[in-house]
Design an enzyme around this catalytic site. Structure first.
Site, PDB file in Angstrom:
ATOM      1  N   GLY A  63      13.701   7.367  -1.833  1.00  0.00           N
ATOM      2  CA  GLY A  63      14.556   7.096  -0.687  1.00  0.00           C
ATOM      3  C   GLY A  63      13.887   6.185   0.328  1.00  0.00           C
ATOM      4  CG  ASP A 114      -2.420  -4.564   2.071  1.00  0.00           C
ATOM      5  OD1 ASP A 114      -2.112  -3.659   1.283  1.00  0.00           O
ATOM      6  OD2 ASP A 114      -3.534  -5.129   2.065  1.00  0.00           O
ATOM      7  CE1 TYR A 138      -9.215  -5.432   1.958  1.00  0.00           C
ATOM      8  CE2 TYR A 138      -7.273  -5.435   3.345  1.00  0.00           C
ATOM      9  CZ  TYR A 138      -7.843  -5.459   2.100  1.00  0.00           C
ATOM     10  OH  TYR A 138      -7.045  -5.528   0.986  1.00  0.00           O
ATOM     11  CE  LYS A 171      -5.052  -2.705  -0.308  1.00  0.00           C
ATOM     12  NZ  LYS A 171      -5.004  -2.852   1.101  1.00  0.00           N
ATOM     13  CG  HIS A 204      -9.457  -1.435  -2.144  1.00  0.00           C
ATOM     14  ND1 HIS A 204      -9.374  -1.614  -0.792  1.00  0.00           N
ATOM     15  CD2 HIS A 204      -9.375  -2.664  -2.684  1.00  0.00           C
ATOM     16  CE1 HIS A 204      -9.242  -2.902  -0.527  1.00  0.00           C
ATOM     17  NE2 HIS A 204      -9.248  -3.554  -1.656  1.00  0.00           N
TER      18      HIS A 204
END
Length: 121
Positions: free
Chosen positions: A13, A47, A52, A81, A114
């Site tokens: 959904g 994202d 990072y 991730k 990841h």
């Protein structure tokens, strides 16, 4: 049709915007503005990942656009991730909580491994 109207409908959904901002290798000091500009341009998927090293800037951009009323938290689909040194069962929750803290969020819409390769700590 605005970019944020284009979604993939999941069996659960949930709707996932098909256009998103990736934040990998975003230059330090510029990620917050990139998130702000992306949201202003209609992006509704962001994202990010712990590795990072820019989740705090991503979160600052999100916070600004939520605070100014451009979006609500529910308007954006946030993907993050779990990094490879956190693959042990007991460390996944630790990694997720760290990302949530860095982003300044209560929840993520999608949390991924990841890569399917764990590193020793």
């Amino acid at each position: 049709m605005a970019s944020h109207d284009k979604v993939v409908h999941l069996a659960s959904g949930q709707n996932v915007p098909i256009i998103g901002l990736g934040t990998w290798k975003s230059p330090p000091g510029k990620v917050k503005q990139a998130v702000i500009d992306a949201i202003d341009a209609g992006y509704r998927q962001i994202d990010s990942a712990l590795v990072y090293g820019n989740e705090s800037e991503v979160g600052a951009g999100l916070k600004e656009k939520i605070s100014d009323g451009t979006i609500t938290r529910e308007d954006v689909f946030i993907i993050d991730k779990c990094w490879n040194t956190f693959h042990k069962r007991e460390r996944v929750v630790e990694c997720c909580k760290l990302s949530l803290k860095n982003l300044g969020l209560e929840y993520l819409d999608l949390y991924l491994i990841h890569w399917p390769l764990g590193y020793k700590v």
